[in-house]
Design a protein around this motif. Structure first.
Motif, short mmCIF file in Angstrom:
data_model
loop_
_atom_site.label_atom_id
_atom_site.label_comp_id
_atom_site.label_asym_id
_atom_site.label_seq_id
_atom_site.Cartn_x
_atom_site.Cartn_y
_atom_site.Cartn_z
N ILE A 197 0.90 -1.36 0.11
CA ILE A 197 0.08 0.02 -0.06
C ILE A 197 0.97 1.26 -0.02
O ILE A 197 1.84 1.26 0.71
N ALA A 198 0.50 2.27 -0.91
CA ALA A 198 1.14 3.45 -0.71
C ALA A 198 1.09 4.07 0.38
O ALA A 198 -0.13 4.03 0.81
N ALA A 199 2.14 4.77 1.02
CA ALA A 199 2.01 5.48 2.39
C ALA A 199 0.74 6.56 2.03
O ALA A 199 0.26 6.76 3.36
N VAL A 200 0.95 7.32 1.41
CA VAL A 200 -0.24 8.37 1.34
C VAL A 200 -1.39 7.82 1.41
O VAL A 200 -2.48 8.65 1.81
N ASP A 201 -1.83 6.66 0.73
CA ASP A 201 -2.93 6.10 0.83
C ASP A 201 -3.31 5.65 2.06
O ASP A 201 -4.63 5.74 2.59
N ALA A 202 -2.36 5.07 2.91
CA ALA A 202 -2.52 4.62 4.33
C ALA A 202 -2.80 5.86 5.09
O ALA A 202 -3.71 5.54 5.91
N VAL A 203 -2.10 6.89 4.73
CA VAL A 203 -2.28 8.12 5.67
C VAL A 203 -3.62 8.48 5.42
O VAL A 203 -4.51 8.95 6.42
N ASP A 204 -4.00 8.64 4.19
CA ASP A 204 -5.40 9.13 3.81
C ASP A 204 -6.68 8.08 4.41
O ASP A 204 -7.59 8.81 5.26
N ARG A 205 -6.42 7.07 4.46
CA ARG A 205 -7.39 6.04 5.08
C ARG A 205 -7.38 6.13 6.85
O ARG A 205 -8.60 6.19 7.08
N LEU A 206 -6.25 6.28 7.49
CA LEU A 206 -6.11 6.36 8.56
C LEU A 206 -6.67 7.68 9.22
O LEU A 206 -7.42 7.76 10.21
N SER A 207 -6.45 8.62 8.63
CA SER A 207 -6.63 10.15 8.66
C SER A 207 -8.11 10.10 8.61
O SER A 207 -8.66 10.70 9.80
N SER A 208 -8.90 9.62 7.93
CA SER A 208 -10.44 9.58 7.61
C SER A 208 -11.09 8.95 8.95
O SER A 208 -11.78 9.33 9.67
N ALA A 209 -10.35 7.92 9.29
CA ALA A 209 -10.87 6.91 10.43
C ALA A 209 -10.61 7.78 11.75
O ALA A 209 -11.64 7.45 12.69
N LEU A 210 -9.64 8.47 11.89
CA LEU A 210 -9.58 9.29 12.95
C LEU A 210 -10.35 10.53 13.07
O LEU A 210 -10.19 11.55 13.97
N PHE A 242 -7.12 9.76 22.71
CA PHE A 242 -6.17 8.94 21.95
C PHE A 242 -5.02 9.81 21.78
O PHE A 242 -5.06 10.73 21.21
N ALA A 243 -3.92 9.12 22.29
CA ALA A 243 -2.52 9.94 22.35
C ALA A 243 -1.97 10.66 21.20
O ALA A 243 -1.71 11.82 21.26
N PRO A 244 -2.05 9.74 20.23
CA PRO A 244 -1.28 10.29 19.05
C PRO A 244 -2.20 11.66 18.45
O PRO A 244 -1.67 12.47 18.14
N LEU A 245 -3.71 11.63 18.66
CA LEU A 245 -4.43 12.61 17.87
C LEU A 245 -4.56 13.75 19.08
O LEU A 245 -4.28 14.75 18.79
N ALA A 246 -4.18 13.43 20.49
CA ALA A 246 -4.28 14.62 21.42
C ALA A 246 -2.76 15.20 21.21
O ALA A 246 -2.75 16.71 21.33
N VAL A 247 -1.78 14.56 20.74
CA VAL A 247 -0.47 15.29 20.66
C VAL A 247 -0.67 16.11 19.45
O VAL A 247 0.13 17.44 19.59
N ALA A 248 -1.03 15.66 18.44
CA ALA A 248 -1.21 16.22 16.90
C ALA A 248 -2.04 17.50 17.22
O ALA A 248 -2.07 18.63 16.76
#
Lengths: 304, 304
Positions: free
Chosen positions: B2-15, B72-78
């Motif tokens: 999977i392309a990293a950009v696609d993975a980021v898109d999918r996870l970003s939406s889920a978050l 959710f810590a990654p989202l809190a730090v972001a």
């Protein structure tokens, strides 16, 4: 013999009096009392009546850059520290970048002043390139100390650590003595490890990669963001202060600090206090003569 | 694959989408792409729909404390990083102290985000006591990484350095392998040096005294001033950002950065970039299956 408090009073007056003069005088005399005369009243050799403290102006700013060239450096750093403390109290967090800073001594007294004022202080200073990068062969940054202080009384902690294995003064002393250097502290002109002081072309970072990266952080702050790097007028210095009491009831940082100190010393660690003078500290007759000499020279140039 | 950009898109939406979700998603996926899965999407194991990002409120503050327990810590730090960037742009300098932070991955992506926004960023994280003080015998602080970033493009520098000799994960791996540890990285329960992973009771600081003092600075910031120390809900994290462009014409920090990079790399030093993903980065099928599993679980709990 002269009591340190009397020496501070006399030098403080000669520097114009007031809180900044007192902080600068204390910082220099403390270094002599701690047996570090290189960072002490020897700095007065650069004083002339033209070297006035920087004018901070009436406007308070959270973030400030100051050109300290043509200023007496210990007084300039002290003046900036006092201004920073006021800014941190007003804005919560504040930073100041100084450049063109001549010899000003140790960072510890300045961050300690911030801690005594109830703030936390972080500071660093860059300087002429004597130190190689980890894995490198040529000098690229200075001995770049980093300092931090928070707390008051017995719990107060004052960290002031160089990021190089030693200083150029140590190398000069070893060269004068003809004594061999310890292993792993210096490189020669070809980038090879050397233990011969006369061959030293670069110092090594302290603790390998971690000291090298910390020295780079200081260079990026004081040298790049602060604009001090490569300035022939003097060093770059930064100070950051913030007010931990601004958290209100969200944290009890004083209890946290006391607990960390107990854990740290109970686990066998050394709790750094960054020097400081006991109230009854005294300096010897040789120091007193040197101080008299500087004060007479300062009066002489004042009357000129 | 999977392309990293696609993975980021999918996870970003889920978050939940938006800039903070994108920064959090990028940070996690980058860690997997860099071969550091411990700091990657494995963090999603802690996600539940109750773990919303912290509400920053409409008021902007130069100095802020945030309790991230139940987030959710990654989202809190972001989220805190984006708020900090806006505050630094408005006030010149700003700081945020987070506590109760569960696993959030690496600091590098967050300070790099500040650098990409034209700011300078400094950050640190404390954690459970695994590391002894220099000269000490018992664990008193965490592996306490410090991170710093400034600049853009080829000159950008991103430092992210632990202050311990290794991590507890390294010790667990050596224990599983039965392989001996390098010398000088750990102590046993009696405070004696050990090379046997099963006997390790404390890690040693990285580079001796300098790493120990740097770990202490991080603990004083994130643990004491930030209130994170000893909080069973999670770690203490701090971030400081300032706007180097606020100097106006007083400094030319971009030229200064380019010059330091030339000197540093020309002298044989390594210019740290703190990871980051090339635009064409891709992850393997095993990663894709794991991501699919997490995303399905997140949808399942959402629909519940």
């Amino acid at each position: 013999m002269i009591a340190a408090v009397d020496a501070v009073d006399r030098l403080s007056s000669a520097l114009g009096g007031g809180p900044a003069a007192r902080l600068a005088a204390s910082a220099l005399i403390e270094a002599d009392a701690l047996g570090q005369p290189r960072f002490g009243i020897a700095m007065l050799g650069e004083w002339t009546p033209d070297l006035r403290p920087p004018q901070m102006g009436a406007d308070m700013q959270a973030l400030r850059w100051l050109d300290c060239s043509g200023r007496f450096a210990p007084l300039a750093v002290a003046t900036a520290t006092l201004d920073l403390a006021a800014a941190a109290r007003r804005f919560g967090v504040a930073a100041v970048f100084l450049r063109g800073v001549r010899g000003f001594g140790r960072l510890a007294p300045f961050v300690r002043h911030l801690a005594d004022a109830g703030l936390a202080g972080l500071a660093g200073a860059e300087g002429p390139p004597f130190v190689a990068a980890h894995g490198g062969t040529r000098p690229v940054i200075g001995t770049n100390p980093l300092a931090f202080a928070i707390g008051q009384g017995a719990d107060r902690v004052v960290i002031d650590a160089a990021t190089s294995s030693c200083t150029m003064a140590d190398i000069r002393e070893a060269r004068a003595d003809g004594s061999p250097l310890p292993e792993g502290i210096a490189l020669d002109g070809q980038g090879r490890p050397t233990r011969v002081a006369a061959e030293v072309a670069a110092l090594l970072p302290r603790g390998g990669q971690v000291g090298s990266l910390l020295g780079l952080v200081v260079e990026l702050m004081a040298g790049v963001a602060g604009g001090g790097r490569g300035d022939p007028a003097g060093r770059g210095v930064f100070l950051v202060a913030f007010d931990p009491d601004a958290a209100g009831r969200e944290t009890d940082w004083r209890s946290g600090l006391a607990g960390l100190r107990r854990d740290w010393t109970g686990g066998g660690g050394y709790w750094p206090r960054g020097g400081g003078l006991p109230p009854d500290a005294a300096l010897d007759a040789d120091f007193e003569r040197r101080l008299d000499g500087y004060l007479a020279a300062m009066r002489g140039t004042e009357d000129r």
